[in-house]
Every structure is written in C-alpha cells, then in structure tokens.
Design a protein around this motif. Structure first.
Motif, PDB file in Angstrom:
ATOM      1  N   THR A 128       0.827  -1.210   0.000  1.00 58.53           N
ATOM      2  CA  THR A 128       0.000   0.000   0.000  1.00 58.53           C
ATOM      3  C   THR A 128       0.860   1.258   0.000  1.00 58.53           C
ATOM      4  O   THR A 128       0.557   2.226  -0.712  1.00 58.53           O
ATOM      5  CB  THR A 128      -0.932   0.006   1.226  1.00 58.53           C
ATOM      6  OG1 THR A 128      -1.680  -1.208   1.257  1.00 58.53           O
ATOM      7  CG2 THR A 128      -1.891   1.185   1.174  1.00 58.53           C
ATOM      8  N   LEU A 154       2.447   1.592  -3.627  1.00 58.77           N
ATOM      9  CA  LEU A 154       1.453   1.899  -4.656  1.00 58.77           C
ATOM     10  C   LEU A 154       0.801   3.253  -4.411  1.00 58.77           C
ATOM     11  O   LEU A 154       0.486   3.995  -5.356  1.00 58.77           O
ATOM     12  CB  LEU A 154       0.395   0.799  -4.682  1.00 58.77           C
ATOM     13  CG  LEU A 154      -0.477   0.686  -5.941  1.00 58.77           C
ATOM     14  CD1 LEU A 154       0.380   0.520  -7.186  1.00 58.77           C
ATOM     15  CD2 LEU A 154      -1.453  -0.476  -5.805  1.00 58.77           C
ATOM     16  N   THR A 179      -5.750   2.832  -4.442  1.00 58.93           N
ATOM     17  CA  THR A 179      -4.834   1.848  -3.858  1.00 58.93           C
ATOM     18  C   THR A 179      -5.547   0.973  -2.839  1.00 58.93           C
ATOM     19  O   THR A 179      -5.425  -0.266  -2.849  1.00 58.93           O
ATOM     20  CB  THR A 179      -3.650   2.560  -3.178  1.00 58.93           C
ATOM     21  OG1 THR A 179      -2.923   3.305  -4.152  1.00 58.93           O
ATOM     22  CG2 THR A 179      -2.711   1.559  -2.525  1.00 58.93           C
TER      23      THR A 179
END
Length: 520
Positions: free
Chosen positions: A426, A429, A438
């Motif tokens: 997470t 991204l 995300t």
C-alpha cells in the motif's frame, strides 16, 4: 480468458493508466467498470453498482458540507482566531497550524482543510518572516495524519469500514479511528517540529494567495478611498475589474458613487493607468480599472461575464477569507447534527450526510448550483468506478489467489508479517496512484489473507487505512500534496526528504501498534 486473468489484466492496465497520468482518473475508473462487464467478469448491474453505493453518496454529501464551511467563513474564522493567539514563533506556529489542520481534516477531509487553510498559512508565514516552504508541506502532511481522527477524515476510512463489516468484522466507530490517529498526529508533529527546518527547503513562492488586509489597504490607496470605509464584510465586498477590448461598457460615462447599469453594484472608484478619477468621472476605454461594491452574490454574478469585464480577484475567493459570513450559524448547527448522527449511529452514514447536504441547500446556505460544483466528481467517479474492481477481486477468486501466494511466501510467519506485507504494498502503490484507488485494490487481498490466516479482518483493515494515509513521497500522491507545491516553491524531490521519516512512523504504527488495539 478466464475471469481471474481478466481481472488481473484490467488491474494492470488501470495501474499503468494511473501512473502515466495522461488519462483522467475518472475516465480510467469508468473504463475499469466497463471492461469488467465487456470481459464477462461481472454482470451489468454489478459492474455499475459502485455508482449507487451508499459509500459514494456519503462521500459526495461531505463535499457539500465542506463547501458550506468554507463559503460561510467558518474555516477562515477558526484559522484567524487560533493563529492570532499564537504569535510569530516558528515552532509554535507549526504546532498550532498542525493541530488546527488535523481537527478540520477530521470534519471536512484532507483536500478541504488544506485548500481552506493554505491562503491563511501563506499570509501568516509572510507576516512572521518565515518562508512558506517551511510551513506548507507540514500543512499537507498534518492533514494526512488528521484524516485518521474520525470517519469523515477521508473516503478511505468510509471504504475500509464498510469492507470490514462485509467480511466478518464490524464497522469502525466514528471516533474509533482516533485510536490510531492520535499517535500518528503526535508523531507527525514531533517529526515536523524536530526535523522540519533541516529537511524542508527555504524558497520564495512563484505566487502567493491574497492577504485581505494588504489588499484593502492597496485598494484604498489606489482609488483614493477614505481609510475608515470598510471594503469587505460578511454581507458585502468589492471587486476590482478591468475593461477588456470589445466590452459593451466602452464609452459609458462613469464616476465614483454611481450605480452600474444593472443597478446591483456601486462604482467606488475608476482608474486609467496611474490616474484615479474624481466625481466628474470619465468615459470608459479598454484597460480602465473599476472598483465595484455590492453583495457577494451580485459581485460574483456580474463579474462572471468575461465579455464585459475581467475580474482581478474573484469575489468567491475573497468571500471565503471573510470570517463568519451569512449562513455560518445554520452551517454550524447542521454540522453538529450530522456529527451526532454519525457518532451515535442512529442512521447510516450515507443518510446522515445526505440529510446534512439537503438541509444546507434548503436553508439557503448553499445553492443547488454551488452544491453540484462543490462535489469533486473526479473523486466520486474514481471510487464508484473502482468499487466493482474490488468486488471482482473477491468474486473471481483473484484476491484469494494473491493471498495464497503471499501466504506461501510468508511461510510460518505470523499475522504481523502479513500485515507488514500489505502495508508495504500500500505504501509503495499509494505514492504512484490515488490512495483511494490503492486501498480499493489492496483491500480484497488483505481480506483474503486475514481469512487464510484465521485472523480478524479488523487489524488488517485499520493497518490498510493507516498505510493509505501515508502519501508523503510525491506531489502526485494526493491533491493536497499538489496544492502546496507551487505556493511553497517545492520540487518533486523535496517531498521524500520529510516524507520518509513520516512513512517510517506510519509503517511502525500500522504493523506494531494497530494489532495491540485491534487484536488478530
């Protein structure tokens, strides 16, 4: 192509499109929904279900509430009152701004609080002799931490709360996010106060927001207006306009004190180049400047006609900087009622938000036109378009496939390691694409991984929320980061210098602290 492969291909294409930044986010999100239907992954109703999802409606309603808080001057009043009592010392200012930003963010979201306070912070920095670059990134980053104080802090909170309830857990309470948010806020402010001066650049901005006091003084001097005359109040204001070529006003004889042809505005002054005209007036020509007085609504309506005049400072922008304007009390009462409904859970969140937005429109605080304009349709469409992808991940088994792969990779490692992997994915991204997108992509994998480990979904969802808020390394990670870039004179690489210590803090809270509060 089987459904799992189709889902993963659509995901890959969406991520590439997001990272390229060449296709509007809304177009990508809608394209995802359409592709899921065309490839046979979801039926039509499910592929378009995001556009009627209660989460989406709640998010849309919060933009209307945020607009009312800004337009009525409540945010400006709060900012001015707090900062006026702070003084000009750098650390004290940073602490005050950070706390104020965090509280506002909890109510009106990250983007709303940063947009509202940015002009005020720049003006305060200038008066204190501090470079705006030393204060604006802390403003944005404090907002990210503040988004973890309440359910309404960010769309991500709403999304993960619903996902948790749908997958064996429960919805998070309105203020339950603060159990993680308070340590994050304290840590964020500590890092900003201790390391900010060394990690942030000292640069002059390319442009700066309007300082109302300086603007009023300049207008009085330029148009030779008596100093005791108030130019801006909650009900009325002024607008400086320039007559463009081919304007229908060219040739009109004007003088200070006369009404405009519409009868709604009064001309306070007229300038031609460096000269201000007295009561005898002049015939207007292209390039002449006028100072107009009237109600804020009349000023906004008449200066919007660009074929007649070109406005220097938009009345709507100036109006937001005037504290406690018309409708402020009604807005405060409606906001309080919404918070009570959300905190007690008497009605679903979407109903509470829609009731508040409807009340603001019916009481005349926000017109229906302004309500439509206030909604960030990019955010609404992004969430609505990506929800079906999250559904497809679960229904096709793609999330389970990825979770099984991660489970094999982790071996005998426990749920802490699983949470760490989810958080790292997470964090990475989230620096490249919207943190909302995300979370919608990673959430199904987190749910499947928690199920595979026979662990509660709650710590996985809260850790995902914390990681989603840690969008610190790039200006494109969130709109708030981008908002402060030009006024602060920042460059792309400046964000990572302060962002990396903050990311380490958010990682530690997500992986080690969250499971203590929400056990596996």
């Amino acid at each position: 192509m089987d459904p799992i492969t189709s889902t993963l291909v659509i995901l890959l294409c969406a991520v590439i499109a997001f990272v390229s930044n060449r296709i509007p986010l809304g177009v990508v999100a809608v394209g995802v929904s359409i592709a899921l239907y065309l490839f046979g992954v979801l039926d039509l109703n499910t592929a378009l279900s995001g556009f009627g999802d209660p989460t989406v409606l709640f998010i849309a309603s919060l933009f209307v509430v945020s607009e009312a808080l800004e337009a009525t001057g409540i945010v400006a009043w709060a900012g001015q009152e707090v900062i006026a009592r702070t003084g000009t010392r750098r650390r004290r200012l940073l602490l005050t701004i950070g706390l104020l930003t965090a509280v506002l963010t909890a109510v009106i979201s990250v983007n709303g609080s940063v947009a509202s306070l940015l002009p005020l912070v720049v003006v305060v920095a200038a008066r204190a002799g501090i470079a705006p670059s030393q204060m604006l990134m802390p403003l944005a980053f404090s907002a990210h931490a503040g988004s973890m104080l309440a359910l309404t802090g960010t769309p991500v909170n709403i999304i993960v709360s619903d996902i948790a309830a749908e997958n064996g857990g429960r919805q998070f309470g309105f203020f339950e996010f603060a159990l993680a948010g308070l340590p994050l806020l304290v840590g964020t402010l500590a890092i900003i106060l201790l390391l900010g001066s060394r990690l942030l650049p000292t640069r002059s901005p390319v442009s700066a927001p309007v300082d109302l006091e300086q603007l009023a003084a300049a207008l009085r001097a330029d148009y030779e207006i008596a100093p005791e005359r108030a130019l801006m109040s909650p009900a009325r204001g002024v607008a400086e306009v320039v007559v463009p070529p081919r304007s229908s006003l060219i040739g009109l004889h004007v003088f200070p004190g006369m009404c405009t042809p519409s009868g709604d505005l009064v001309i306070l002054g007229v300038r031609h180049g460096e000269d201000a005209f007295d009561e005898s007036g002049t015939e207007l020509s292209a390039g002449d400047a006028l100072l107009l007085d009237g109600s804020w609504d009349d000023l906004q309506r008449h200066t919007a006609k660009r074929e007649e005049v070109l406005v220097v400072d938009a009345p709507l922008t100036l109006r937001r900087s005037v504290p406690l304007g018309a409708g402020a009390k009604r807005t405060a009462v409606i906001l309080l009622a919404m918070i009570v409904l959300l905190a007690t859970g008497i009605v679903p969140a979407a109903i509470a938000g829609l009731l508040a937005a409807g009340a603001l429109i019916l009481t005349g605080v926000v017109s229906i036109t302004r309500a439509y304009r206030a909604i960030s349709w990019t955010t609404v469409i992004l969430v609505a378009g990506m929800i079906p992808l999250s559904t497809a991940f679960q229904e096709t088994g793609a999330a389970q496939l990825i979770a099984d792969g991660l489970r094999s990779f982790l071996g005998e490692s426990g749920p802490h390691a699983a949470v760490a992997v989810i958080v790292l994915i997470t964090l990475v991204l989230g620096q490249l694409i919207s943190n909302t997108a995300t979370v919608l992509i990673v959430a199904p994998v987190a749910v499947a991984l928690s199920s595979a480990m026979d662990a509660s979904v709650m710590p996985f969802m809260m850790a995902l929320t914390v990681a989603g808020a840690a969008a610190f390394l790039t200006p494109v990670a969130t709109p708030a980061n981008l908002m402060v870039m030009e006024p602060g004179g920042y460059r792309f690489g400046d964000y990572a210098k302060l962002g990396l210590p903050l990311m380490a803090l958010f990682f530690a809270v997500a992986v080690f602290y969250v499971p203590l509060i929400w056990p596996f």
